[in-house]
Every structure is written in structure tokens, then in C-alpha cells.
Design a protein around this motif. Structure first.
Motif, PDB file in Angstrom:
ATOM      1  N   THR A  79       0.843  -1.191   0.000  1.00 43.54           N
ATOM      2  CA  THR A  79       0.000   0.000   0.000  1.00 43.54           C
ATOM      3  C   THR A  79       0.883   1.248   0.000  1.00 43.54           C
ATOM      4  OG1 THR A  79      -0.086   0.153   2.409  1.00 43.54           O
ATOM      5  CG2 THR A  79      -1.734  -1.258   1.339  1.00 43.54           C
ATOM      6  N   ASP A  80       0.260   2.378  -0.283  1.00 48.92           N
ATOM      7  CA  ASP A  80       1.003   3.641  -0.274  1.00 48.92           C
ATOM      8  C   ASP A  80       1.568   3.928   1.117  1.00 48.92           C
ATOM      9  OD1 ASP A  80       0.511   4.088  -2.947  1.00 48.92           O
ATOM     10  OD2 ASP A  80      -1.280   5.304  -2.592  1.00 48.92           O
ATOM     11  N   ASN A  81       0.796   3.621   2.150  1.00 49.50           N
ATOM     12  CA  ASN A  81       1.275   3.859   3.520  1.00 49.50           C
ATOM     13  C   ASN A  81       2.479   2.990   3.843  1.00 49.50           C
ATOM     14  OD1 ASN A  81      -0.648   5.785   4.099  1.00 49.50           O
ATOM     15  ND2 ASN A  81      -2.112   4.329   4.983  1.00 49.50           N
ATOM     16  N   GLN A  82       2.469   1.722   3.380  1.00 51.02           N
ATOM     17  CA  GLN A  82       3.602   0.836   3.617  1.00 51.02           C
ATOM     18  C   GLN A  82       4.851   1.342   2.901  1.00 51.02           C
ATOM     19  OE1 GLN A  82       1.732  -2.815   2.252  1.00 51.02           O
ATOM     20  NE2 GLN A  82       1.543  -3.576   4.361  1.00 51.02           N
ATOM     21  N   GLU A  84       5.456   4.434   1.995  1.00 51.02           N
ATOM     22  CA  GLU A  84       5.889   5.675   2.633  1.00 51.02           C
ATOM     23  C   GLU A  84       6.678   5.387   3.909  1.00 51.02           C
ATOM     24  OE1 GLU A  84       3.987   9.796   4.508  1.00 51.02           O
ATOM     25  OE2 GLU A  84       2.702   8.088   4.013  1.00 51.02           O
ATOM     26  N   ALA A  85       6.201   4.437   4.712  1.00 48.28           N
ATOM     27  CA  ALA A  85       6.890   4.095   5.957  1.00 48.28           C
ATOM     28  C   ALA A  85       8.293   3.566   5.684  1.00 48.28           C
ATOM     29  CB  ALA A  85       6.073   3.066   6.736  1.00 48.28           C
TER      30      ALA A  85
END
Length: 254
Positions: A79-82, A84-85
Motif C-alpha cells: 500500500t502507499d502507507n507501507q 511511505e513508511a
């Protein structure tokens, strides 16, 4: 049983004093304080002493291993959040390495030569990813190219690192065994079993991450695959009365 007659010594209580990285860092700091009081100063920087340098390098190495492990665990379509992290962690790691290597070159000038061999053009951008960047701690160098004080500091911290990792490993094994027993005794149905299996898989992933940590030599034995099991997990023809307690269970303090 001891639970019923607990005035007697607990046979399962470890007699070993725990060896931790925090304890060794404290001892090294106290040693440096004693040397300063005696007029001996091995530090080449007011903020970073030899023990702080080596301890910081080992911490960076641990961050590298964790980042590698987490990147390998990403799905093919994160995912985008993964993403980004991971990017934020990678950038932070790069900044930490850049800061640490500036101090490292004060204490270990040979590292400048080694780094130039991996990146021949001084002005060129760094091609290695931060999680793959060689830190060149004393154990990776010829003993003639490194200060013996730094080597002794790393040896003590490595031994403590191994004990810390072994303690975490035993903790994960005990938790896994407890969840397996609880699942078999109390859970029915596919949904409950699936949740339990997901929790067990999460703990197993933590166990695998611990195994990436280094330093199983010295007073600890080589860590074999068959050693990685909790007490009570009998193998072969062994039973509760004949099973030999695993060395990983007797080498750490619970």
C-alpha cells in the motif's frame, strides 16, 4: 511441587546473571569515567567516545537488519502507507549512517580507503542502499588496521548482543508454545483458529528477525535449527523424564 513448597529454592530459576547491552554500555561508560579521572583520555571527539562509537555502529547494524527484514516481508503490491513508511525509515537510516561515519573516520582512518574502493568517485552519489552499506566495524577489519581498544569494546558488546537476542528468542518460543496450547484447548471454529494462526505467524516472524542478529560464538554455542524450540517440545524418543534441557533455555535469565 515447588509451587506448593515455595520456601525451597526454585529449580527453574536461572542462576546466571543477565548480560545485556545496556549493562555493558554502562560498564564501558564507567570505565571511561575512571580513565578520565586518572588523566587518560582515548576520545578523539568531545561528544563521541570509543564505546559510544562502537555501540552506535552495532545499533545501526541492527537497524539495517530490521529494515531488510521488513522490506522482504512486503507483498508484491504494498500500500502507499507501507511504501511511505519504508521510504521514511530508509531516509532516516541514511542520515544516521552519514552522521556516524564522520566520527568513525576519526577513530578508524582505514575506513576512508575502504569506502573509496566501493565508491571510487568522491563526488558521485552513493550507489549502495543504506541497509546494504558496509559499516566496517572492528570485527570486519584486520586487527593491525584497528585500535585494540575499539576491538575490545566491540567484543564485549557483541557478547551482550547475543545474550539479548537469545533472551528475546526464548521469550518468543515460550509465547508460541502458550498460544498453541491455548488454541488446542479452548478454540473451536475456523475463524478463531485463523486468528490464532495469524498471531502465531506474527510471533514466528519476530523469531526469524531475532535470528538475523549476530554473535553466537564465544561462551554461547552455535545455534542450530533443532535448538530453536521451547521447553516441553520433546523430540525423538525423549519424554518429559528423559528430555535434556536445551542450552538456549539455560543460557539466559527469563
Amino acid at each position: 511441587m515447588w509451587e506448593e513448597y515455595n520456601t525451597r529454592p526454585n529449580l527453574f530459576e536461572s542462576k546466571l546473571a543477565p548480560i545485556t547491552q545496556a549493562m555493558v554500555r554502562s560498564q564501558l561508560a564507567e570505565l571511561e569515567a575512571q580513565e578520565l579521572r586518572a588523566g587518560i583520555n582515548h576520545s578523539l571527539d568531545d561528544n563521541v567516545s570509543p564505546s559510544v562509537l562502537i555501540s552506535g555502529g552495532i545499533e545501526l547494524e541492527d537497524l539495517q537488519q530490521r529494515l531488510k527484514h521488513d522490506i522482504s516481508d512486503l507483498s508484491l503490491h504494498p500500500t502507499d502507507n507501507q511504501r511511505e513508511a519504508i521510504i521514511h525509515r530508509t531516509n532516516a537510516l541514511q542520515r544516521h549512517i552519514d552522521s556516524w561515519t564522520r566520527y568513525q573516520q576519526l577513530y578508524m582512518p582505514i575506513v576512508s580507503t575502504l569506502c573509496s574502493s566501493t565508491n571510487p568517485s568522491p563526488g558521485a552519489p552513493q550507489t549502495l542502499k543504506p541497509q546494504d552499506f558496509p559499516l566496517y566495524l572492528p570485527s570486519a577489519l584486520n586487527h593491525l588496521d584497528c585500535n585494540h581498544c575499539l576491538m575490545k569494546h566491540e567484543w564485549k558488546l557483541r557478547q551482550a548482543q547475543a545474550h539479548d537476542a537469545l533472551s528475546k528468542l526464548c521469550s518468543h518460543l515460550r509465547l508460541c508454545l502458550h498460544i498453541y496450547k491455548f488454541k488446542d484447548k479452548n478454540l473451536w471454529g475456523q475463524a478463531a483458529s485463523t486468528r490464532a494462526q495469524n498471531l502465531i505467524a506474527h510471533i514466528e516472524a519476530k523469531k526469524d528477525a531475532v535470528l538475523d542478529e549476530m554473535g553466537w560464538e564465544a561462551t554461547l554455542r552455535p545455534l542450530r535449527h533443532e535448538d530453536i524450540r521451547p521447553m516441553g517440545d520433546f523430540t525423538g524418543d525423549h519424554t518429559q523424564g528423559t528430555e535434556i534441557i536445551l542450552w538456549i533455555c539455560t543460557s539466559v535469565t527469563p
